[in-house]
Design a protein around this motif. Structure first.
Motif, PDB file in Angstrom:
ATOM      1  N   PHE A  80      63.319 -50.731  36.964  1.00  0.00           N
ATOM      2  CA  PHE A  80      62.406 -49.534  36.826  1.00  0.00           C
ATOM      3  C   PHE A  80      62.131 -48.849  35.644  1.00  0.00           C
ATOM      4  O   PHE A  80      61.092 -48.735  35.078  1.00  0.00           O
ATOM      5  CB  PHE A  80      62.587 -48.590  38.102  1.00  0.00           C
ATOM      6  N   LEU A  81      63.213 -48.353  35.002  1.00  0.00           N
ATOM      7  CA  LEU A  81      63.257 -47.813  33.879  1.00  0.00           C
ATOM      8  C   LEU A  81      62.716 -48.694  32.653  1.00  0.00           C
ATOM      9  O   LEU A  81      62.079 -47.999  31.628  1.00  0.00           O
ATOM     10  CB  LEU A  81      64.612 -47.109  33.371  1.00  0.00           C
ATOM     11  N   LEU A  82      63.235 -49.937  32.664  1.00  0.00           N
ATOM     12  CA  LEU A  82      62.727 -50.632  31.648  1.00  0.00           C
ATOM     13  C   LEU A  82      61.242 -51.044  31.563  1.00  0.00           C
ATOM     14  O   LEU A  82      60.544 -50.977  30.536  1.00  0.00           O
ATOM     15  CB  LEU A  82      63.277 -52.222  31.758  1.00  0.00           C
ATOM     16  N   LYS A  83      60.611 -50.892  32.804  1.00  0.00           N
ATOM     17  CA  LYS A  83      59.167 -50.930  32.844  1.00  0.00           C
ATOM     18  C   LYS A  83      58.453 -49.307  32.440  1.00  0.00           C
ATOM     19  O   LYS A  83      57.279 -49.461  32.130  1.00  0.00           O
ATOM     20  CB  LYS A  83      58.841 -51.253  34.168  1.00  0.00           C
ATOM     21  N   HIS A  84      59.301 -48.359  32.166  1.00  0.00           N
ATOM     22  CA  HIS A  84      58.723 -47.224  32.164  1.00  0.00           C
ATOM     23  C   HIS A  84      59.408 -46.477  30.921  1.00  0.00           C
ATOM     24  O   HIS A  84      60.154 -45.603  31.087  1.00  0.00           O
ATOM     25  CB  HIS A  84      58.712 -46.295  33.324  1.00  0.00           C
ATOM     26  N   PRO A  85      59.280 -46.986  29.659  1.00  0.00           N
ATOM     27  CA  PRO A  85      60.006 -46.558  28.409  1.00  0.00           C
ATOM     28  C   PRO A  85      59.730 -45.129  28.252  1.00  0.00           C
ATOM     29  O   PRO A  85      60.766 -44.310  27.617  1.00  0.00           O
ATOM     30  CB  PRO A  85      59.404 -47.488  27.436  1.00  0.00           C
ATOM     31  N   LEU A  86      58.480 -44.628  28.561  1.00  0.00           N
ATOM     32  CA  LEU A  86      58.268 -43.085  28.425  1.00  0.00           C
ATOM     33  C   LEU A  86      59.203 -42.173  29.215  1.00  0.00           C
ATOM     34  O   LEU A  86      59.813 -41.136  28.655  1.00  0.00           O
ATOM     35  CB  LEU A  86      56.799 -42.787  28.763  1.00  0.00           C
ATOM     36  N   LEU A  87      59.415 -42.744  30.463  1.00  0.00           N
ATOM     37  CA  LEU A  87      60.339 -42.116  31.492  1.00  0.00           C
ATOM     38  C   LEU A  87      61.686 -42.155  30.852  1.00  0.00           C
ATOM     39  O   LEU A  87      62.235 -41.203  30.957  1.00  0.00           O
ATOM     40  CB  LEU A  87      60.178 -42.608  32.664  1.00  0.00           C
ATOM     41  N   VAL A  88      62.108 -43.230  30.165  1.00  0.00           N
ATOM     42  CA  VAL A  88      63.570 -43.223  29.323  1.00  0.00           C
ATOM     43  C   VAL A  88      63.476 -41.962  28.423  1.00  0.00           C
ATOM     44  O   VAL A  88      64.681 -41.261  28.417  1.00  0.00           O
ATOM     45  CB  VAL A  88      63.836 -44.329  28.893  1.00  0.00           C
ATOM     46  N   ILE A  89      62.374 -41.969  27.583  1.00  0.00           N
ATOM     47  CA  ILE A  89      62.501 -40.594  26.712  1.00  0.00           C
ATOM     48  C   ILE A  89      62.595 -39.161  27.504  1.00  0.00           C
ATOM     49  O   ILE A  89      63.320 -38.413  27.083  1.00  0.00           O
ATOM     50  CB  ILE A  89      61.254 -40.808  25.665  1.00  0.00           C
ATOM     51  N   GLU A  90      61.778 -39.208  28.511  1.00  0.00           N
ATOM     52  CA  GLU A  90      61.523 -37.991  29.200  1.00  0.00           C
ATOM     53  C   GLU A  90      62.859 -37.417  29.859  1.00  0.00           C
ATOM     54  O   GLU A  90      63.406 -36.424  30.036  1.00  0.00           O
ATOM     55  CB  GLU A  90      60.686 -37.937  30.340  1.00  0.00           C
ATOM     56  N   LEU A  91      63.777 -38.714  30.238  1.00  0.00           N
ATOM     57  CA  LEU A  91      65.032 -38.316  30.981  1.00  0.00           C
ATOM     58  C   LEU A  91      66.127 -37.918  30.115  1.00  0.00           C
ATOM     59  O   LEU A  91      67.036 -37.219  30.455  1.00  0.00           O
ATOM     60  CB  LEU A  91      65.693 -39.853  31.879  1.00  0.00           C
ATOM     61  N   GLY A  92      66.006 -38.321  28.656  1.00  0.00           N
ATOM     62  CA  GLY A  92      66.813 -37.668  27.786  1.00  0.00           C
ATOM     63  C   GLY A  92      67.834 -38.543  27.380  1.00  0.00           C
ATOM     64  O   GLY A  92      69.027 -38.226  26.667  1.00  0.00           O
ATOM     65  N   PHE A  93      67.894 -39.857  27.522  1.00  0.00           N
ATOM     66  CA  PHE A  93      68.888 -40.796  27.272  1.00  0.00           C
ATOM     67  C   PHE A  93      68.749 -40.613  25.644  1.00  0.00           C
ATOM     68  O   PHE A  93      67.700 -40.735  24.968  1.00  0.00           O
ATOM     69  CB  PHE A  93      68.502 -42.228  27.586  1.00  0.00           C
ATOM     70  N   ASP A  94      69.960 -41.070  24.982  1.00  0.00           N
ATOM     71  CA  ASP A  94      70.045 -41.142  23.543  1.00  0.00           C
ATOM     72  C   ASP A  94      69.407 -42.548  23.126  1.00  0.00           C
ATOM     73  O   ASP A  94      69.690 -43.522  23.391  1.00  0.00           O
ATOM     74  CB  ASP A  94      71.517 -41.076  23.047  1.00  0.00           C
ATOM     75  N   LEU A  95      68.199 -42.619  22.400  1.00  0.00           N
ATOM     76  CA  LEU A  95      67.589 -43.641  22.062  1.00  0.00           C
ATOM     77  C   LEU A  95      68.265 -44.252  20.962  1.00  0.00           C
ATOM     78  O   LEU A  95      68.536 -43.964  20.044  1.00  0.00           O
ATOM     79  CB  LEU A  95      65.948 -42.957  21.610  1.00  0.00           C
ATOM     80  N   LYS A  96      68.116 -45.725  20.928  1.00  0.00           N
ATOM     81  CA  LYS A  96      68.316 -46.646  19.879  1.00  0.00           C
ATOM     82  C   LYS A  96      67.153 -47.120  19.381  1.00  0.00           C
ATOM     83  O   LYS A  96      66.322 -47.728  19.760  1.00  0.00           O
ATOM     84  CB  LYS A  96      69.128 -48.108  20.394  1.00  0.00           C
ATOM     85  N   LEU A  97      66.880 -46.244  18.078  1.00  0.00           N
ATOM     86  CA  LEU A  97      65.810 -46.415  17.332  1.00  0.00           C
ATOM     87  C   LEU A  97      65.512 -47.741  16.800  1.00  0.00           C
ATOM     88  O   LEU A  97      66.567 -48.246  16.310  1.00  0.00           O
ATOM     89  CB  LEU A  97      65.675 -45.265  16.087  1.00  0.00           C
ATOM     90  N   ASP A  98      64.174 -47.900  16.833  1.00  0.00           N
ATOM     91  CA  ASP A  98      63.921 -49.372  16.342  1.00  0.00           C
ATOM     92  C   ASP A  98      62.315 -49.292  16.012  1.00  0.00           C
ATOM     93  O   ASP A  98      61.523 -49.301  17.031  1.00  0.00           O
ATOM     94  CB  ASP A  98      64.019 -50.567  17.474  1.00  0.00           C
ATOM     95  N   ASP A  99      61.908 -49.150  14.764  1.00  0.00           N
ATOM     96  CA  ASP A  99      60.612 -48.650  14.632  1.00  0.00           C
ATOM     97  C   ASP A  99      59.652 -50.123  14.899  1.00  0.00           C
ATOM     98  O   ASP A  99      58.353 -49.911  14.598  1.00  0.00           O
ATOM     99  CB  ASP A  99      60.510 -48.176  13.061  1.00  0.00           C
ATOM    100  N   ARG A 100      60.093 -51.126  14.906  1.00  0.00           N
ATOM    101  CA  ARG A 100      59.420 -52.315  15.315  1.00  0.00           C
ATOM    102  C   ARG A 100      59.187 -52.649  16.644  1.00  0.00           C
ATOM    103  O   ARG A 100      58.130 -53.136  17.190  1.00  0.00           O
ATOM    104  CB  ARG A 100      60.287 -53.618  14.885  1.00  0.00           C
ATOM    105  N   ALA A 101      60.009 -51.811  17.391  1.00  0.00           N
ATOM    106  CA  ALA A 101      59.576 -51.631  19.107  1.00  0.00           C
ATOM    107  C   ALA A 101      58.289 -51.089  19.175  1.00  0.00           C
ATOM    108  O   ALA A 101      57.898 -49.964  18.560  1.00  0.00           O
ATOM    109  CB  ALA A 101      60.821 -51.289  19.676  1.00  0.00           C
TER     110      ALA A 101
END
Length: 169
Positions: A80-101
């Motif tokens: 579910f979270l993989l389908k909703h990346p904006l929700l992953v940001i909102e939940l506060g997980f430490d993001l693995k940055l990738d400017d190509r994504a």
């Protein structure tokens, strides 16, 4: 943190986060809780044990998403979270940055694996959960007033002891 990507700059991402219906729904839901209890608990733990990985708040929010969405398994939550990346940001997980994504971070690499989501849920401190339940009871009238008991084992004992026809009133 709001990432930027080759597709979206930070202002676009901020706008997407503020207008997405799912994000709005969960922001309203999470605002009902006093997160200071979790933050205080985490601060005490990190003082003695160090902090590593994602914040406890991110995990608890993810577990609340799991409950609210009716997801039974950790794999379902992760999917579910993989389908909703904006929700992953909102939940506060430490993001693995990738400017190509697409959203400026690697969602797959950011989210804990299915095993670790389940393990983290099992490791949650019951005292912390009790404090969270108390907060919910203050916000949701009537929560926890109804208790259900499974009495089949008592009935089975009575039937074995007295027989089906001799059950006392």
């Amino acid at each position: 943190m709001i990432p930027s990507s080759s597709l979206y700059d930070q202002s676009t991402m901020t706008n997407m986060l503020s207008t997405d219906p799912l994000i709005k729904e969960y922001r309203a839901f999470f605002s009902l809780l006093d997160w200071s209890t979790v933050e205080q608990w985490q601060a005490q733990r990190s003082a003695c044990c160090g902090s590593h990985g994602h914040s406890l708040t991110a995990y608890i929010k993810a577990f609340l998403v799991r409950l609210k969405e009716g997801l039974i398994y950790a794999k379902q939550l992760r999917d579910f979270l993989l389908k909703h990346p904006l929700l992953v940001i909102e939940l506060g997980f430490d993001l693995k940055l990738d400017d190509r994504a697409d959203y400026g971070f690697d969602v797959e690499a950011t989210l804990p694996c299915r095993y670790w989501l389940g393990e983290k849920l099992r490791q949650l401190d019951p005292a912390l959960l009790q404090a969270t339940v108390r907060d919910l009871q203050q916000e949701i009238p009537g929560l926890g007033e109804t208790v259900a008991f499974d009495v089949k084992h008592i009935y089975a004992w009575v039937v074995r002891r007295f027989g089906a026809r001799e059950i006392p009133p």
